[in-house]
Scaffold this motif. Structure first.
Motif, PDB file in Angstrom:
ATOM      1  N   ASN A  75       9.833   6.495  -4.784  1.00  0.00           N
ATOM      2  CA  ASN A  75       8.419   6.731  -5.006  1.00  0.00           C
ATOM      3  C   ASN A  75       7.833   7.436  -3.786  1.00  0.00           C
ATOM      4  O   ASN A  75       8.232   7.169  -2.664  1.00  0.00           O
ATOM      5  N   VAL A  76       6.860   8.316  -3.985  1.00  0.00           N
ATOM      6  CA  VAL A  76       6.239   9.031  -2.878  1.00  0.00           C
ATOM      7  C   VAL A  76       5.622   8.065  -1.876  1.00  0.00           C
ATOM      8  O   VAL A  76       5.646   8.297  -0.675  1.00  0.00           O
ATOM      9  N   THR A  77       5.111   6.934  -2.343  1.00  0.00           N
ATOM     10  CA  THR A  77       4.489   5.978  -1.422  1.00  0.00           C
ATOM     11  C   THR A  77       5.522   5.237  -0.577  1.00  0.00           C
ATOM     12  O   THR A  77       5.153   4.517   0.335  1.00  0.00           O
ATOM     13  N   ASP A  78       6.816   5.404  -0.866  1.00  0.00           N
ATOM     14  CA  ASP A  78       7.861   4.773  -0.071  1.00  0.00           C
ATOM     15  C   ASP A  78       8.192   5.560   1.194  1.00  0.00           C
ATOM     16  O   ASP A  78       8.921   5.079   2.042  1.00  0.00           O
ATOM     17  N   ARG A  79       7.665   6.760   1.320  1.00  0.00           N
ATOM     18  CA  ARG A  79       7.999   7.609   2.458  1.00  0.00           C
ATOM     19  C   ARG A  79       7.182   7.229   3.684  1.00  0.00           C
ATOM     20  O   ARG A  79       5.975   7.074   3.623  1.00  0.00           O
ATOM     21  N   PHE A 120       3.223   6.709  10.076  1.00  0.00           N
ATOM     22  CA  PHE A 120       2.262   6.386   9.023  1.00  0.00           C
ATOM     23  C   PHE A 120       2.877   6.580   7.647  1.00  0.00           C
ATOM     24  O   PHE A 120       3.958   7.146   7.507  1.00  0.00           O
ATOM     25  N   ARG A 121       2.147   6.102   6.646  1.00  0.00           N
ATOM     26  CA  ARG A 121       2.545   6.233   5.248  1.00  0.00           C
ATOM     27  C   ARG A 121       1.316   6.068   4.380  1.00  0.00           C
ATOM     28  O   ARG A 121       0.264   5.624   4.847  1.00  0.00           O
ATOM     29  N   ASP A 122       1.436   6.381   3.119  1.00  0.00           N
ATOM     30  CA  ASP A 122       0.370   6.105   2.165  1.00  0.00           C
ATOM     31  C   ASP A 122       0.327   4.614   1.898  1.00  0.00           C
ATOM     32  O   ASP A 122       1.345   3.931   1.958  1.00  0.00           O
ATOM     33  N   GLY A 123      -0.837   4.115   1.569  1.00  0.00           N
ATOM     34  CA  GLY A 123      -0.968   2.710   1.206  1.00  0.00           C
ATOM     35  C   GLY A 123      -1.470   1.861   2.347  1.00  0.00           C
ATOM     36  O   GLY A 123      -1.810   2.344   3.420  1.00  0.00           O
ATOM     37  N   HIS A 124      -1.498   0.551   2.098  1.00  0.00           N
ATOM     38  CA  HIS A 124      -2.068  -0.388   3.057  1.00  0.00           C
ATOM     39  C   HIS A 124      -1.043  -1.291   3.719  1.00  0.00           C
ATOM     40  O   HIS A 124      -1.406  -2.176   4.489  1.00  0.00           O
ATOM     41  N   ASP A 162      -2.411   5.069  14.144  1.00  0.00           N
ATOM     42  CA  ASP A 162      -1.045   5.398  13.726  1.00  0.00           C
ATOM     43  C   ASP A 162      -0.086   5.732  14.869  1.00  0.00           C
ATOM     44  O   ASP A 162       1.024   6.178  14.638  1.00  0.00           O
ATOM     45  N   THR A 193       8.519  -0.640   6.504  1.00  0.00           N
ATOM     46  CA  THR A 193       7.423  -1.484   6.065  1.00  0.00           C
ATOM     47  C   THR A 193       7.704  -2.906   6.516  1.00  0.00           C
ATOM     48  O   THR A 193       8.765  -3.455   6.224  1.00  0.00           O
TER      49      THR A 193
END
Length: 169
Positions: free
Chosen positions: A2-6, A37-41, A71, A93
């Motif tokens: 998933n893109v948010t895993d990057r 950094f990454r997308d999400g919280h 970041d 993460t």
């Protein structure tokens, strides 16, 4: 994937223009920093690994990187021998830190956290495999506390939020 895993790692320092090697002094602290950094919280964790290039097969030394804000992460290393060294910045993460943050927010807001307490117990059971044998009893006590349905949520959670426990995970 998933893109948010990057997870993005950039702006690594020290670095020099045109790819020339950065310089350090044996036995003197050298700061290694990077933007992570990454997308999400989710909360991230990072570390720097380094070794001498003298034989290319030396053991990697590691140091955790601490967040500086915005970041940026930093670790301080000390090269132990003369010659060229290489270093790598790794990030992931931090599922336990993310869980601790989320459950604290929910508990403060007065929400029911029964599922989150079990999620924490599962995360800590997974962490049992990675901690030193001397620390396993402390982690197991926190797991047992999270699953103690007779106690209020705040007291069940206190062991998992204990700074002494957090430091060994």
């Amino acid at each position: 994937m998933n893109v948010t895993d990057r997870i993005v790692i950039e702006g690594i320092r020290p670095s020099t223009p045109n790819g020339y090697p950065a310089k350090a002094v044996v036995g003197r602290a050298t700061a290694i920093s990077a933007d992570v950094f990454r997308d999400g919280h989710d909360i991230l964790a990072a570390r720097v690994k380094w070794r001498s290039r003298s034989n290319g097969k030396g053991k990697w030394a590691t140091a955790p990187m601490r967040p500086l804000g915005n970041d940026r992460y930093e670790a301080v290393i000390e090269p132990a021998e003369l010659g060229a060294h290489e270093f790598v910045v790794e990030a992931w993460t931090d599922r336990l830190a993310s869980w601790r943050h989320e459950i604290t927010v929910k508990l403060t807001a007065g929400q029911t956290v029964e599922l989150e307490l079990e999620e924490g117990a599962l995360l800590l059971e997974e962490a049992l495999k990675r901690v030193d044998r001397a620390d396993r009893a402390r982690v197991q006590t926190a797991v047992d506390s999270l699953r103690n349905h007779q106690a209020p949520a705040e007291s069940r959670l206190s062991g998992a939020l204990d700074p002494a426990l957090v430091s060994i995970l």
